[in-house]
Design a protein around this motif. Structure first.
Motif, PDB file in Angstrom:
ATOM      1  N   UNK A 104     -20.639  19.986 -74.958  1.00 25.34           N
ATOM      2  CA  UNK A 104     -21.510  19.873 -73.791  1.00 25.34           C
ATOM      3  C   UNK A 104     -20.913  18.839 -72.850  1.00 25.34           C
ATOM      4  N   UNK A 105     -20.079  19.298 -71.936  1.00 31.12           N
ATOM      5  CA  UNK A 105     -19.429  18.384 -71.010  1.00 31.12           C
ATOM      6  C   UNK A 105     -20.405  17.622 -70.153  1.00 31.12           C
ATOM      7  N   UNK A 106     -21.499  18.285 -69.756  1.00 31.09           N
ATOM      8  CA  UNK A 106     -22.500  17.618 -68.933  1.00 31.09           C
ATOM      9  C   UNK A 106     -23.159  16.473 -69.705  1.00 31.09           C
ATOM     10  N   UNK A 107     -23.422  16.718 -70.980  1.00 28.27           N
ATOM     11  CA  UNK A 107     -24.015  15.669 -71.816  1.00 28.27           C
ATOM     12  C   UNK A 107     -23.047  14.509 -71.984  1.00 28.27           C
ATOM     13  N   UNK A 108     -21.760  14.813 -72.112  1.00 27.26           N
ATOM     14  CA  UNK A 108     -20.754  13.763 -72.244  1.00 27.26           C
ATOM     15  C   UNK A 108     -20.658  12.908 -70.993  1.00 27.26           C
ATOM     16  N   UNK A 109     -20.692  13.563 -69.824  1.00 26.20           N
ATOM     17  CA  UNK A 109     -20.636  12.826 -68.564  1.00 26.20           C
ATOM     18  C   UNK A 109     -21.848  11.909 -68.422  1.00 26.20           C
ATOM     19  N   UNK A 110     -23.025  12.434 -68.782  1.00 25.45           N
ATOM     20  CA  UNK A 110     -24.243  11.624 -68.702  1.00 25.45           C
ATOM     21  C   UNK A 110     -24.183  10.457 -69.677  1.00 25.45           C
ATOM     22  N   UNK A 111     -23.728  10.717 -70.895  1.00 31.64           N
ATOM     23  CA  UNK A 111     -23.676   9.668 -71.915  1.00 31.64           C
ATOM     24  C   UNK A 111     -22.733   8.542 -71.511  1.00 31.64           C
ATOM     25  N   UNK A 112     -21.586   8.907 -70.924  1.00 30.00           N
ATOM     26  CA  UNK A 112     -20.630   7.873 -70.516  1.00 30.00           C
ATOM     27  C   UNK A 112     -21.251   6.962 -69.465  1.00 30.00           C
ATOM     28  N   UNK A 113     -22.079   7.541 -68.589  1.00 31.01           N
ATOM     29  CA  UNK A 113     -22.763   6.739 -67.578  1.00 31.01           C
ATOM     30  C   UNK A 113     -23.838   5.862 -68.203  1.00 31.01           C
ATOM     31  N   UNK A 114     -24.688   6.458 -69.035  1.00 31.00           N
ATOM     32  CA  UNK A 114     -25.780   5.695 -69.661  1.00 31.00           C
ATOM     33  C   UNK A 114     -25.218   4.565 -70.534  1.00 31.00           C
ATOM     34  N   UNK A 115     -24.142   4.852 -71.242  1.00 34.34           N
ATOM     35  CA  UNK A 115     -23.575   3.841 -72.141  1.00 34.34           C
ATOM     36  C   UNK A 115     -22.925   2.678 -71.408  1.00 34.34           C
ATOM     37  N   UNK A 116     -22.748   2.786 -70.111  1.00 33.33           N
ATOM     38  CA  UNK A 116     -22.147   1.705 -69.347  1.00 33.33           C
ATOM     39  C   UNK A 116     -23.193   0.784 -68.719  1.00 33.33           C
ATOM     40  N   UNK A 117     -24.461   1.155 -68.799  1.00 36.60           N
ATOM     41  CA  UNK A 117     -25.511   0.414 -68.095  1.00 36.60           C
ATOM     42  C   UNK A 117     -25.599  -1.036 -68.572  1.00 36.60           C
ATOM     43  N   UNK A 118     -25.650  -1.252 -69.876  1.00 37.87           N
ATOM     44  CA  UNK A 118     -25.850  -2.603 -70.397  1.00 37.87           C
ATOM     45  C   UNK A 118     -24.711  -3.527 -69.979  1.00 37.87           C
ATOM     46  N   UNK A 119     -23.473  -3.043 -70.081  1.00 38.15           N
ATOM     47  CA  UNK A 119     -22.324  -3.871 -69.706  1.00 38.15           C
ATOM     48  C   UNK A 119     -22.335  -4.179 -68.220  1.00 38.15           C
ATOM     49  N   UNK A 120     -22.697  -3.206 -67.407  1.00 41.17           N
ATOM     50  CA  UNK A 120     -22.726  -3.424 -65.959  1.00 41.17           C
ATOM     51  C   UNK A 120     -23.796  -4.448 -65.593  1.00 41.17           C
ATOM     52  N   UNK A 121     -24.966  -4.312 -66.204  1.00 46.24           N
ATOM     53  CA  UNK A 121     -26.041  -5.260 -65.911  1.00 46.24           C
ATOM     54  C   UNK A 121     -25.674  -6.672 -66.369  1.00 46.24           C
ATOM     55  N   UNK A 122     -24.928  -6.770 -67.461  1.00 43.17           N
ATOM     56  CA  UNK A 122     -24.507  -8.089 -67.971  1.00 43.17           C
ATOM     57  C   UNK A 122     -23.482  -8.735 -67.056  1.00 43.17           C
TER      58      UNK A 122
END
Length: 329
Positions: free
Chosen positions: A311-329
């Motif tokens: 599921x490429x769409x799920x992978x693209x979404x996951x890569x974005x969601x998984x970056x949230x914590x680091x970006x906010x930090x």
């Protein structure tokens, strides 16, 4: 010591990628859904949970940008179809980013901007000023660009003592992709050859800019100054009629396309990105099979292949969601 409070995140757009992202935000305890912006009038006022097959969250969807700007939130996951893909101009997305960033919200986007310097110093200065005003950050990501054509080659470069050429290939199968606006309006599948040439003109400019970002990012990080990024594209016509999720592909209409982007140094390619898109890979024999390939020519030579991402769409979404914590930090 108590755990940190959940990060308050806004989901901006609930299309093919945004729905995967929204479902993840609701399910994961480290996030609190702060708001949902939608473009479809039929979704306005609906609870975000049932929109993605989950229980009600108490968060209602809105199309009011000002209301989103006023929300107390740590981050916005920005996942609409890119404005530049339809008009060739990234300005509308830049305006959105600047408003969100200046309001104090970090932004993760899947519309490009993995290397904003490709849009010139004026755009970069505007984004940096908005980040400074809101003490916020912007991060562009996805699968490609965002991982396969930039992060993965750079990770592999750590094993190299010399790099002569970086080659990246993506082949994507759009048989099950539900968005007619993307599959037909952007990629031009199901159109006649004549209509295709006209319809994809803005998309061609967008694609050139999008993958120039990846090529420039990799080259710059590796200390290589490119002279230019060259682009070429071609398409294939269906030899038979067949059905895909986004509509009917008639015989003689466009069913596949191949795009090549090369970063040149003194006329020779330092990095090449090849993108193959197929309406239905089982019906199109020309060009590569679905999957991803990264090949580094140099010392040593390396090839990494991802045969398939289910599921490429799920992978693209996951890569974005998984970056949230680091970006906010």
């Amino acid at each position: 010591m108590p755990p940190p409070p959940p990060l308050r995140v806004v989901q901006w757009a609930t299309g093919a990628v945004g729905r995967y992202s929204l479902r993840t935000l609701i399910r994961r305890p480290e996030f609190e859904l702060a708001g949902v912006l939608v473009y479809d009038p039929g979704k306005v006022g609906l609870d975000a949970g049932p929109l993605v097959g989950l229980p009600e969250t108490g968060v209602l969807c809105t199309d009011d940008v000002e209301r989103v700007l006023a929300l107390d939130a740590d981050c916005v996951l920005h996942m609409p179809l890119p404005a530049a893909a339809f008009g060739g101009d990234p300005t509308p997305d830049v305006e959105t980013f600047c408003a969100l960033l200046a309001s104090g919200k970090n932004v993760v986007t899947t519309t490009g901007f993995v290397y904003p310097w490709c849009y010139g110093p004026v755009v970069v200065r505007r984004l940096e000023a908005a980040c400074a005003a809101g003490s916020s950050s912007l991060h562009g990501t996805g699968i490609n660009p965002g991982f396969v054509s930039d992060m993965l080659p750079l990770a592999l470069s750590g094993l190299s003592s010399r790099i002569d050429h970086v080659y990246v290939r993506e082949c994507s199968d759009f048989k099950g992709h539900p968005s007619r606006r993307l599959v037909v309006d952007l990629f031009g599948f199901t159109r006649s050859a004549k209509d295709y040439a006209t319809a994809v003109r803005p998309f061609r400019a967008y694609q050139r800019g999008l993958f120039a970002e990846s090529v420039q990012l990799v080259a710059n990080t590796l200390g290589v100054a490119l002279d230019e990024v060259e682009e070429s594209d071609e398409f294939d016509l269906a030899s038979e009629e067949f059905e895909i999720a986004a509509g009917l592909v008639r015989k003689g209409t466009v069913c596949a396309s191949r795009w090549t982007f090369s970063g040149l140094v003194r006329g020779r390619p330092f990095m090449t990105v090849e993108c193959v898109y197929k309406a239905d890979a089982s019906r199109v024999d020309r060009w590569a099979d679905p999957g991803f390939v990264v090949h580094i020519e140099g010392v040593p030579q390396m090839t990494v292949t991802l045969d398939a991402i289910s599921h490429g769409l799920a992978g693209a979404a996951a890569h974005a969601v998984n970056s949230v914590a680091a970006l906010c930090a």
